[in-house]
Design an enzyme around this catalytic site. Structure first.
Site, PDB file in Angstrom:
ATOM      1  CG  ASP A  57      -2.253  -0.732   0.967  1.00  0.00           C
ATOM      2  OD1 ASP A  57      -2.675  -0.791  -0.205  1.00  0.00           O
ATOM      3  OD2 ASP A  57      -2.835  -1.240   1.944  1.00  0.00           O
ATOM      4  NE  ARG A  82      -0.991   1.851   3.964  1.00  0.00           N
ATOM      5  CZ  ARG A  82      -1.407   2.952   3.367  1.00  0.00           C
ATOM      6  NH1 ARG A  82      -2.685   3.272   3.424  1.00  0.00           N
ATOM      7  NH2 ARG A  82      -0.567   3.742   2.717  1.00  0.00           N
ATOM      8  NE  ARG A 128      -8.331   2.157   7.632  1.00  0.00           N
ATOM      9  CZ  ARG A 128      -7.658   1.920   6.498  1.00  0.00           C
ATOM     10  NH1 ARG A 128      -6.552   2.574   6.231  1.00  0.00           N
ATOM     11  NH2 ARG A 128      -8.102   1.030   5.630  1.00  0.00           N
ATOM     12  CG  HIS A 157      -8.325   7.343   4.662  1.00  0.00           C
ATOM     13  ND1 HIS A 157      -7.544   6.543   3.858  1.00  0.00           N
ATOM     14  CD2 HIS A 157      -7.829   7.215   5.919  1.00  0.00           C
ATOM     15  CE1 HIS A 157      -6.621   5.947   4.604  1.00  0.00           C
ATOM     16  NE2 HIS A 157      -6.780   6.326   5.853  1.00  0.00           N
ATOM     17  CB  CYS A 251      -4.936   7.518  -2.078  1.00  0.00           C
ATOM     18  SG  CYS A 251      -6.621   7.548  -1.541  1.00  0.00           S
TER      19      CYS A 251
HETATM   20  C1  LIG Z   1      -7.399   8.022   0.459  1.00  0.00           C
HETATM   21  N1  LIG Z   1      -6.116   8.088   0.956  1.00  0.00           N
HETATM   22  C2  LIG Z   1      -4.839   8.631   1.071  1.00  0.00           C
HETATM   23  C3  LIG Z   1      -6.414   7.036   1.073  1.00  0.00           C
HETATM   24  N2  LIG Z   1      -7.615   7.090   1.209  1.00  0.00           N
HETATM   25  N3  LIG Z   1      -5.559   6.040   1.034  1.00  0.00           N
HETATM   26  C4  LIG Z   1      -5.784   4.847   0.406  1.00  0.00           C
HETATM   27  C5  LIG Z   1      -5.321   3.773   1.307  1.00  0.00           C
HETATM   28  C6  LIG Z   1      -5.576   2.438   0.730  1.00  0.00           C
HETATM   29  C7  LIG Z   1      -5.048   1.338   1.573  1.00  0.00           C
HETATM   30  N4  LIG Z   1      -5.348   0.075   0.956  1.00  0.00           N
HETATM   31  C8  LIG Z   1      -5.619   1.361   2.968  1.00  0.00           C
HETATM   32  O1  LIG Z   1      -6.704   0.832   3.158  1.00  0.00           O
HETATM   33  O2  LIG Z   1      -4.990   1.906   3.872  1.00  0.00           O
END
Ligand SMILES: CN(C)C(=N)NCCC[C@H](N)C(=O)O
Length: 259
Positions: A57, A82, A128, A157, A251
Site C-alpha cells: 500500500d 501498513r 482510521r 478516509h 491517495c
Molecule cells: C485516500 N487516501 C490517502 C487514502 N484514502 N488512502 C488509500 C489507502 C488504501 C489502503 N489500501 C488502505 O486501506 O490503507
C-alpha cells in the site's frame, strides 16, 4: 509519490479491497506514471519515494504524513500491515532537508484524514485516525482543527469524501458524514460543491487541486461540469488498478506545502 512497484491486494483493510480480484501491475505502473507525468506537465515538482517490498500500500503516499508550512507531522497507521511505512516517510523527510519532522503519539493516517484549507485543518475520524490526533495536529501546526465524523465504511478516509479545491472552497459527499458533521460543513462551507452518489462512489472526491487544475478519477464525470462552472479545469485520470486498493489520485499524492 511512490510508484506501485510492489502494489497488490493480498489483505483487506477497507471495503474496496478484494484479494480475490487480480491486479494488473504493469497497468498500475503505467497509470501511476501517467499521473506523475501530468503533474510535471502542469509545472509541479514530483519527489519520488523508493517503494519497499512487503509494503503493497506504499503507493498511497498521502497516508505517510501531513505537511503544512514546511512542518511535517508523521503518520501512525491503524493497521499493522501498513505500520512500517510511517518510519520510511519520516526518514525521507529528514534525509531531504526537512528539519521540523515529528513522530505522532496518536494514530493518524496523514492526508488521508487531514485536508488543508486556507483557514482550517479538516480532520476525519471514525475508521482510521484517532480523535486524539486532532488536538495533536492543532498543537503542532497552530491551525484550527475541525473534527468530522465519517460514518460509511466505503468512505473510510476523509479524502475519499471531501476535497479542497482552493482557498476555503471544498467539494464533498454529505452522506459520508454524521448529521452533526454535515451541519458543520454546511455552516462553514455554504457554497461547497456537493457531489452526487455516483461520483463519490467512483472516488471522484479523491482529487488533487492546484487551485486551477483538478485532477480526479476519470469515471467521476458528473463533477466535471460543476467544476468548470466554478472556473476549475478538471483533468480525468484513469487509476483503475489503484482503485482495487481503495485509493485514487489524492491517495497517491502527498502534498508538500512549503513555509
Ligand atoms: C485516500 N487516501 C490517502 C487514502 N484514502 N488512502 C488509500 C489507502 C488504501 C489502503 N489500501 C488502505 O486501506 O490503507
Amino acid at each position: 509519490m511512490c510508484p506501485p512497484a510492489h502494489f497488490k491486494v493480498t489483505y483487506s483493510i477497507n471495503p474496496w479491497m478484494d484479494p480475490s480480484k487480480p491486479v494488473d501491475l504493469r497497468l498500475a505502473l503505467a497509470q501511476w506514471e501517467d499521473l506523475r507525468d501530468r503533474y510535471r506537465a502542469l509545472g509541479h515538482t514530483v519527489e519520488v519515494l523508493e517503494p519497499q517490498p512487503g509494503l503493497p500500500d506504499m503507493v498511497f503516499a498521502a497516508n505517510g504524513a501531513i505537511v503544512v508550512d514546511g512542518r511535517v507531522l508523521g503518520a501512525r497507521f491503524a493497521h499493522p500491515q501498513r505500520a512500517a511505512e510511517a518510519a520510511i516517510h519520516r526518514a525521507w523527510f529528514r534525509e531531504n532537508g526537512w528539519t521540523e519532522v515529528q513522530e505522532p503519539l496518536h494514530i493518524n493516517e496523514g492526508e488521508g484524514d487531514f485536508a488543508v484549507t486556507d483557514t482550517w485543518l479538516l480532520a476525519g475520524r471514525g475508521f482510521r485516525s484517532s480523535p486524539l490526533s486532532h488536538p495533536e495536529a492543532q498543537e503542532f501546526f497552530g491551525r484550527p482543527v475541525i473534527g468530522l465524523d465519517l460514518v460509511d465504511p466505503r468512505y473510510y478516509h476523509l479524502d475519499t469524501a471531501l476535497s479542497v479545491l482552493g482557498g476555503d472552497e471544498i467539494m464533498y459527499y454529505p452522506p459520508a458524514f454524521s448529521p452533526g458533521s454535515r451541519a458543520v460543513l454546511a455552516r462553514l462551507f455554504p457554497d461547497a460543491l456537493i457531489a452526487e452518489e455516483a461520483d463519490a462512489a467512483s472516488l471522484g472526491l479523491n482529487a488533487v487541486s492546484d487551485g486551477l487544475h483538478v485532477l480526479l478519477p476519470q469515471p467521476a464525470a458528473g463533477l466535471f461540469a460543476p467544476l468548470r462552472d466554478r472556473g476549475y479545469e478538471p483533468i480525468g485520470i484513469d487509476l483503475s488498478e489503484l482503485l482495487k486498493g481503495g485509493g485514487s489520485v489524492k491517495c497517491a499524492t502527498l502534498e508538500l506545502r512549503l513555509a
